[in-house]
Design a protein around this motif. Structure first.
Motif, mmCIF file in Angstrom:
data_model
loop_
_atom_site.group_PDB
_atom_site.id
_atom_site.type_symbol
_atom_site.label_atom_id
_atom_site.label_comp_id
_atom_site.label_asym_id
_atom_site.label_seq_id
_atom_site.Cartn_x
_atom_site.Cartn_y
_atom_site.Cartn_z
ATOM 1 N N PRO A 77 74.671 54.116 65.034
ATOM 2 C CA PRO A 77 75.642 53.189 64.604
ATOM 3 C C PRO A 77 76.819 53.106 65.695
ATOM 4 O O PRO A 77 77.404 52.290 66.255
ATOM 5 C CB PRO A 77 76.325 53.463 63.306
ATOM 6 N N LEU A 78 77.468 54.491 66.184
ATOM 7 C CA LEU A 78 78.140 54.673 67.292
ATOM 8 C C LEU A 78 77.911 54.030 68.269
ATOM 9 O O LEU A 78 78.621 53.432 69.326
ATOM 10 C CB LEU A 78 78.796 56.024 67.384
ATOM 11 N N HIS A 79 76.579 54.648 69.002
ATOM 12 C CA HIS A 79 76.218 54.400 70.250
ATOM 13 C C HIS A 79 75.864 52.623 70.446
ATOM 14 O O HIS A 79 76.259 52.106 71.357
ATOM 15 C CB HIS A 79 74.716 54.865 70.567
ATOM 16 N N THR A 80 75.622 51.861 69.206
ATOM 17 C CA THR A 80 75.413 50.640 69.381
ATOM 18 C C THR A 80 76.771 49.734 69.571
ATOM 19 O O THR A 80 76.698 48.701 70.496
ATOM 20 C CB THR A 80 74.876 50.261 67.886
ATOM 21 N N ILE A 81 77.785 50.490 69.128
ATOM 22 C CA ILE A 81 79.120 49.703 69.294
ATOM 23 C C ILE A 81 79.621 50.115 70.371
ATOM 24 O O ILE A 81 80.250 49.118 71.405
ATOM 25 C CB ILE A 81 79.971 50.332 68.135
ATOM 26 N N MET A 82 79.356 51.369 70.913
ATOM 27 C CA MET A 82 79.873 51.825 72.413
ATOM 28 C C MET A 82 79.249 50.858 73.318
ATOM 29 O O MET A 82 79.837 50.324 74.399
ATOM 30 C CB MET A 82 79.598 53.007 72.600
ATOM 31 N N ASP A 83 77.902 50.698 73.445
ATOM 32 C CA ASP A 83 77.261 49.840 74.350
ATOM 33 C C ASP A 83 77.740 48.408 74.266
ATOM 34 O O ASP A 83 77.854 47.867 75.202
ATOM 35 C CB ASP A 83 75.241 49.933 73.847
ATOM 36 N N GLU A 84 77.829 47.731 73.070
ATOM 37 C CA GLU A 84 78.292 46.585 72.810
ATOM 38 C C GLU A 84 79.667 46.282 73.702
ATOM 39 O O GLU A 84 79.731 45.111 74.336
ATOM 40 C CB GLU A 84 78.695 46.173 71.462
ATOM 41 N N ILE A 89 80.222 57.188 76.890
ATOM 42 C CA ILE A 89 80.323 58.076 75.714
ATOM 43 C C ILE A 89 79.606 59.398 76.206
ATOM 44 O O ILE A 89 78.713 59.345 76.970
ATOM 45 C CB ILE A 89 79.619 57.576 74.373
ATOM 46 N N SER A 90 80.335 60.656 75.885
ATOM 47 C CA SER A 90 79.925 61.841 76.258
ATOM 48 C C SER A 90 79.807 62.765 75.100
ATOM 49 O O SER A 90 79.185 62.391 73.929
ATOM 50 C CB SER A 90 80.598 62.390 77.460
ATOM 51 N N GLU A 91 80.127 63.993 75.228
ATOM 52 C CA GLU A 91 80.087 64.981 74.111
ATOM 53 C C GLU A 91 81.257 64.614 73.282
ATOM 54 O O GLU A 91 81.220 65.105 72.101
ATOM 55 C CB GLU A 91 80.216 66.397 74.562
ATOM 56 N N GLU A 92 82.346 64.087 73.740
ATOM 57 C CA GLU A 92 83.628 63.763 72.773
ATOM 58 C C GLU A 92 83.888 62.196 72.977
ATOM 59 O O GLU A 92 83.514 61.466 73.657
ATOM 60 C CB GLU A 92 84.782 64.499 73.381
ATOM 61 N N LEU A 93 84.499 61.792 71.903
ATOM 62 C CA LEU A 93 84.945 60.276 71.668
ATOM 63 C C LEU A 93 86.431 60.434 71.296
ATOM 64 O O LEU A 93 86.917 61.057 70.312
ATOM 65 C CB LEU A 93 84.150 59.489 70.354
ATOM 66 N N THR A 118 88.365 46.621 68.278
ATOM 67 C CA THR A 118 87.085 47.617 68.486
ATOM 68 C C THR A 118 87.329 48.912 67.509
ATOM 69 O O THR A 118 86.298 49.614 67.110
ATOM 70 C CB THR A 118 87.445 48.003 69.834
ATOM 71 N N LEU A 119 88.814 49.283 67.502
ATOM 72 C CA LEU A 119 89.015 50.458 66.832
ATOM 73 C C LEU A 119 88.598 50.094 65.183
ATOM 74 O O LEU A 119 87.962 51.333 64.535
ATOM 75 C CB LEU A 119 90.652 50.602 66.462
ATOM 76 N N LYS A 120 88.644 49.128 64.796
ATOM 77 C CA LYS A 120 88.118 48.750 63.154
ATOM 78 C C LYS A 120 86.842 48.984 63.212
ATOM 79 O O LYS A 120 86.254 49.548 62.315
ATOM 80 C CB LYS A 120 88.506 47.226 63.026
ATOM 81 N N GLU A 121 86.033 48.482 64.089
ATOM 82 C CA GLU A 121 84.482 48.786 64.131
ATOM 83 C C GLU A 121 84.142 50.163 64.299
ATOM 84 O O GLU A 121 83.260 50.447 63.770
ATOM 85 C CB GLU A 121 83.947 47.847 65.378
ATOM 86 N N LEU A 122 84.722 51.015 65.275
ATOM 87 C CA LEU A 122 84.386 52.229 65.289
ATOM 88 C C LEU A 122 85.045 52.894 64.157
ATOM 89 O O LEU A 122 84.182 53.888 63.537
ATOM 90 C CB LEU A 122 85.284 52.760 66.538
ATOM 91 N N GLY A 123 86.038 52.749 63.337
ATOM 92 C CA GLY A 123 86.398 53.152 62.333
ATOM 93 C C GLY A 123 85.480 53.213 61.004
ATOM 94 O O GLY A 123 85.368 53.811 60.259
ATOM 95 N N ASN A 124 84.940 51.905 61.133
ATOM 96 C CA ASN A 124 84.080 51.508 59.824
ATOM 97 C C ASN A 124 82.624 52.730 60.127
ATOM 98 O O ASN A 124 82.109 52.818 58.889
ATOM 99 C CB ASN A 124 83.245 50.161 60.281
ATOM 100 N N VAL A 125 82.310 53.054 61.210
ATOM 101 C CA VAL A 125 81.123 54.138 61.255
ATOM 102 C C VAL A 125 81.431 55.553 61.602
ATOM 103 O O VAL A 125 80.781 56.449 61.303
ATOM 104 C CB VAL A 125 80.263 53.692 62.380
#
Length: 574
Positions: A77-84, A89-93, A118-125
């Protein structure tokens, strides 16, 4: 994946504070009013909640919040949002947010400025925050679908996957049918029109040269009297006839030639003239013969004009409808034939696709019905489990239910909408989770669900605020046990006044206030060893530490340590 670092600067009563957080269960304790809610407020900002200039420390123009998450490569889920959003993304977000008194907000993800959404979407996962806060994934009905299905296990998930595959196949066939361009009704209308147009042109049996020939013939017929008059007069003048009033040109030329011939013996120079006159006479004779034949052919029937005009009207009508020339009309007919062939071919293909769609939809309906039954069975089991855990958490009369609302048309997810409902007291109607008012009730309901659905819920960090509100004794003991077990699958962060929760934690932080230079500042200290014992002792006795409470604190920590070791051993045996 865990929240490993939190930095706050000029935020509320915090001047400059950095926290290192850990996997497992982290608790924050301290006196009432020490600023524990500030920590929750800071995390809320990182999760994309609205900011206020009142949150900025007095005397400062802006505040800064930074959070660092250790990334799990397998957390899709995190990688999907970051790609979108095209974020690396590396070892740390690293998520940061600056708020200023001017109202300007700056949000960054790994150093790149992003919208607040974007923060909201990341926060959701990344984080679930339970208490008097809106950032809770379990308040969203769409999340209930996923959790119920995963709780149902492999059998339910297999049926769900089968439904999704059937729906994907149905959608693929539907797109194929759509690619044919038109519906069955429209195809029938087009075929009817094209066949009519093709038949109309083909029945006319047009010929590219016929129209001009007919036009010339009609012109001749319309001027027949003039032509007859001219031809008769010309014939009479040139060749004469019995009815001629005077001698013809042919007769006069012949007479001159004969007269010259009679004088040839006198003057042989007349020979060339005689030859010329003979040629003229021969030509006139031939011309007269041709005129006679021409007159003989100038015949017609009265109905011929009508027939020609009718035929030419066919040409005019078809050219008006299908092309400027006969060639264009014939080309149009050829295109009609090609389109008819294509449509007839596509009609056959469409019938096959429609049949396939109908068969697939029947399978979808059957599969969706099976899925509904399995979900209802799973919902029954989940309901009993949740109500049992709620009873352990001091809510013996609470009711939990899974609401099924049938959809008009099945989707790739099934034939129903699903929502979790809750009622805290007998006689009270079951309501959606979002309408739970009490923060303590909300936290315990969420803890019950999270403890049961621990393996199904993939959000890595869970934060509980005021989960100990209004409970004590054996109930708080159960809450502590549930949270400790939950921390095996998730990072748990808890703000609490309960010594039991503090004792069950893997890591404890103490929040307190300091007054320096006339200014109050909220500070945080990581507790270990004797300092932790003293803080739990203080919590046991309402703020007063004694040797008795200190021993109780040691026993409490020892008890939870043994319980964790036994739990770890049990899990190893399993």
């Amino acid at each position: 994946m865990v929240l490993s670092y939190l930095h706050m600067q000029n935020f509320a009563l915090i001047d400059n504070l950095s926290l290192e957080l850990f996997p497992g269960m982290n608790v924050f304790t301290g006196e009432t009013g020490a600023g524990k809610s500030i920590l929750i407020g800071a995390i809320n900002l990182i999760l994309g909640e609205r900011a206020s200039s009142e949150q900025i420390r007095s005397g400062s123009e802006q505040a800064l919040i930074e959070a660092v998450f250790i990334v799990d490569d397998k957390y899709d889920p995190l990688h999907t949002i970051m790609d979108e959003y095209g974020l690396t993304i590396s070892e740390e977000l690293i998520i940061s947010r600056e708020i200023s008194r001017s109202g300007r907000n700056t949000c960054r993800v790994n150093g790149r400025i992003v919208p607040l959404g974007t923060l909201k979407e990341l926060g959701n996962v990344l984080v679930d925050l339970h208490g008097q806060h809106s950032h809770q994934s379990l308040l969203k009905p769409e999340k209930h679908f996923l959790l119920l299905d995963e709780y149902g296990g492999d059998e339910l998930l297999t049926e769900k996957k089968r439904l999704a595959e059937l729906f994907a196949n149905w959608e693929r066939v539907r797109q194929k049918l759509k690619s044919l361009g038109i519906s069955r009704e429209e195809r029938a209308r087009q075929l009817e029109l094209l066949r009519y147009q093709s038949d109309e042109i083909n029945k006319a049996e047009l010929n590219p040269g016929e129209e001009e020939t007919l036009s010339q013939r009609l012109l001749l017929l319309n001027n027949m009297e003039k032509l007859l008059s001219m031809a008769n007069r010309a014939y009479a003048e040139i060749y004469g006839g019995e009815a001629a009033a005077s001698s013809s040109v042919f007769d006069r030329i012949t007479a001159v030639k004969e007269e010259m011939s009679s004088l040839l013996k006198i003057d042989d120079k007349l020979e060339p003239f005689i030859s010329i006159l003979e040629e003229i006479a021969s030509t006139l004779a031939e011309l007269g013969h041709d005129l006679y034949n021409y007159l003989d052919n100038l015949t017609f029937f009265p109905e011929e004009v009508e027939e020609i005009e009718s035929r030419l009207e066919v040409y005019r009508r078809l050219k008006k409808k299908y092309g400027m020339t006969v060639e264009e009309v014939l080309s149009f007919a050829e295109k009609c034939s090609e389109e008819i062939a294509e449509l007839e071919s596509s009609e056959e293909a469409a019938l096959l696709l429609e049949k396939e769609m109908n068969n697939l939809w029947q399978e979808i309906e059957q599969c969706a019905s099976i899925l509904t039954e399995k979900r209802k069975q799973t919902a029954g089991i989940l309901t009993k489990m949740v109500e049992g855990v709620l009873g352990e958490l001091g809510m013996e009369n609470a009711q939990f239910s899974v609401k099924f609302a049938e959809r008009e048309v099945a989707s790739r997810h099934g034939k129903e909408e699903i929502e979790f409902l809750f009622s805290a007291n007998p006689g009270e109607p079951l309501k959606p989770l979002a309408r739970i008012i009490s923060a303590g009730e909300m936290a315990r309901v969420m803890l019950a669900l999270k403890s049961i659905l621990a393996e199904q819920d993939h959000i890595p960090t869970l934060i509980f605020d005021e989960i100990d509100s209004g409970i004590g004794g054996k109930t708080i003991q159960k809450v502590a046990e549930k949270m400790s077990r939950l921390s095996k699958n998730h990072q748990v962060i808890c703000v609490t006044h309960s010594p039991q929760l503090a004792g069950a934690a893997d890591h404890q932080f103490y929040i307190f206030k300091e007054i320096t230079g006339g200014r109050t500042t909220t500070c945080v200290s990581y507790l270990q060893g004797e300092k932790r014992v003293r803080e739990i002792a203080r919590m046991l006795n309402g703020g007063v530490t004694s040797e008795i409470t200190r021993k109780h604190a040691e026993e409490l920590l020892k008890m939870y340590k043994i319980a964790k070791e036994q739990e770890a051993w049990r899990q190893e045996q399993e």
